[in-house]
Write an enzyme that holds these catalytic residues in place. Structure first.
Site, PDB file in Angstrom:
ATOM      1  CG  ASN A  23      -1.874   1.183   1.217  1.00  0.00           C
ATOM      2  OD1 ASN A  23      -1.450   2.329   1.349  1.00  0.00           O
ATOM      3  ND2 ASN A  23      -3.155   0.912   1.053  1.00  0.00           N
ATOM      4  CB  SER A  46      -6.139   1.597  -4.063  1.00  0.00           C
ATOM      5  OG  SER A  46      -6.442   2.951  -3.846  1.00  0.00           O
ATOM      6  CD  GLU A  47      -5.746   3.905   1.559  1.00  0.00           C
ATOM      7  OE1 GLU A  47      -4.968   3.285   0.797  1.00  0.00           O
ATOM      8  OE2 GLU A  47      -5.494   5.034   2.033  1.00  0.00           O
ATOM      9  CG  ASN A  48     -10.065   3.680  -3.217  1.00  0.00           C
ATOM     10  OD1 ASN A  48      -8.913   3.260  -3.203  1.00  0.00           O
ATOM     11  ND2 ASN A  48     -10.644   4.119  -4.309  1.00  0.00           N
ATOM     12  CB  SER A  88     -10.280  -2.280   1.667  1.00  0.00           C
ATOM     13  OG  SER A  88      -9.055  -1.636   1.450  1.00  0.00           O
TER      14      SER A  88
END
Lengths: 214, 234
Positions: A23, A46-48, A88
């Site tokens: 990340n 991607s943390e979304n 996520s």
């Protein structure tokens, strides 16, 4: 000569290993994706809600339903998967991400990190930073070694509100590279033409100097 | 019972009240329920507590409800793109509760799943954990966080059928599936409202049990916050 932002990103890319899920934070850490070494296959999270982030789109490829955590338009790869924010952060909190590369306002010699708020000024929020530093196996910080006013950012103790306690494993700044573990901080590399003495003068934190550095 | 409604205003009829808590899906402006936010603004409902990862921008998303001062409190992880938010917050006209993004997602997931609280490492030793119960597991310290529910959840999906079965698209999924589970009443807008049987049951992300009302979105803007492109050959 001190390292540029590109140099710092290139150095951070050396921490990537084949097969890593990674990340990258917003800002300089994003540049690391440009320096992934040949023969190393890493998957960017991607943390979304995306695993397998591709490059920025061409004008024709722009899709408002496809953005990264910095809210930039992005593309997918053949291997991409999408998931909810809960899944996520399950990946992140659950220790399934090998490496996170983030920016910092301050780092302490025990690995404390402050990168989300300055009291009295506008507070934007921590986003996913607290979850990342708590859950990801290895946390690498890329930062300018000193603040704009010249003050030290690598400190005995952080003065700003913390993002995490004892979470930083490595700092890559414009003057060199430090590791942080139970034994404290160690300067392990210097940028070209930077001396140990200069680093000491620009640092508040106590650190050891690796053998052979001078 | 019929779940479909002709438009956003009709879908919110009878479920709004002053002082209510709403959840609104989306990450930045991606995957936000545009029609429903507009209808909530037009309803004039006041003193809203809004649980949403972000607060929109000045003239779009939840920013519209900030302009009209309908929001009393925001529960979010990041609110950096909104000047009106900043002004109201610094003037103490708006309450703000920051949650780490993963904690926020899990609190909503837990709320919808009937889990009143859980322990997480996230935020231990920071401002976020102050005053909260701590507990050690296997030699590590965790902080207790509570589940969240809302009076009404506003959700955006890509496709939905008349039973409320939903499919999301790409990163527009984000907080929407958990919020759908955590609303006492969940109202959904979809880009394509289809008949029963048109969605593959194996591909459904949110089963219709979580959805009480559903509409077809109209005139979506789908605004992009950071239009970032590469040049050909790069």
């Amino acid at each position: 000569m001190a390292w540029t932002r590109q140099d710092m990103a290139r150095r951070a890319a050396q921490e990537l290993q084949d097969g890593f899920y990674v990340n990258l934070g917003i800002g300089i850490p994003t540049l690391v994706a440009n320096f992934i070494p040949d023969g190393i296959n890493v998957t960017l999270q991607s943390e979304n809600g995306m695993l397998g982030m591709g490059p920025f789109p061409t004008e024709d490829e722009i899709d408002p339903d496809l953005i990264n955590a910095g809210k930039q338009t992005i593309t997918e790869l053949d291997s991409t998967s999408y998931f909810s924010s809960a899944d996520s952060f399950g990946m992140i909190r659950g220790g399934h991400i090998a490496l996170s590369i983030l920016g910092a306002m301050q780092v302490a010699q025990n690995g404390d990190l402050a990168n989300w708020m300055i009291p009295g000024k506008m507070v934007k929020g921590m986003g996913g930073a607290m979850d990342l530093v708590a859950g990801v196996k290895k946390v690498v910080i890329i930062m300018d070694h000193n603040a704009r006013d010249g003050s030290a950012k690598f400190l005995h103790e952080c003065t700003l509100p913390l993002t995490g306690v004892g979470v930083v494993d490595m700092i890559i700044s414009d003057v060199g590279v430090f590791t942080i573990d139970e034994g404290g901080a160690t300067l392990i590399e210097l940028a070209p033409d930077v001396t140990v003495e200069e680093v000491q003068n620009r640092t508040e934190a106590s650190f050891k100097v690796a053998e052979g550095l001078s | 019972m019929k779940k479909t409604y002709p438009d956003a205003a009709a879908a919110l009829e009878g479920v709004l009240f002053d002082g209510m808590t709403i959840m609104a899906g989306g990450f930045g402006l991606c995957g936000i329920p545009e029609n429903l936010i507009g209808a909530l603004r037009d309803s004039g409902t006041k003193d809203i507590t809004a649980i949403s990862n972000n607060a929109g921008v000045d003239d779009f998303g939840l920013g519209l409800l900030l302009q009209t001062r309908q929001i009393k409190k925001m529960v979010s992880s990041y609110v950096g793109e909104n000047k009106e938010f900043e002004r109201q917050y610094l003037a103490e006209e708006l309450e703000l509760e920051f949650n780490p993004q993963g904690t926020l997602a899990e609190r909503i997931r837990a709320g919808g799943a009937g889990i009143p609280g859980f322990y997480t490492k996230t935020g231990v030793g920071t401002l976020i954990a102050e005053g909260k119960e701590h507990k050690d597991f296997n030699g590590e310290t965790y902080v207790m966080e509570t589940g969240l529910v809302a009076d009404v959840s506003l959700v955006k999906a890509w496709k939905g059928d008349r039973e409320g079965n939903l499919i999301f698209r790409k990163t527009a999924r984000n907080f929407n599936p958990m919020m759908a589970t955590a609303g006492k009443v969940t109202v959904v807008e979809v880009e394509e409202l289809v008949d029963i049987g048109e969605l593959d049951p194996d591909q459904i992300h949110t089963p219709g049990i979580f959805v009480q009302r559903i509409i077809q979105s109209k005139d979506l803007e789908k605004r992009i916050e950071q239009r970032t492109i590469r040049t050909e050959g790069e």
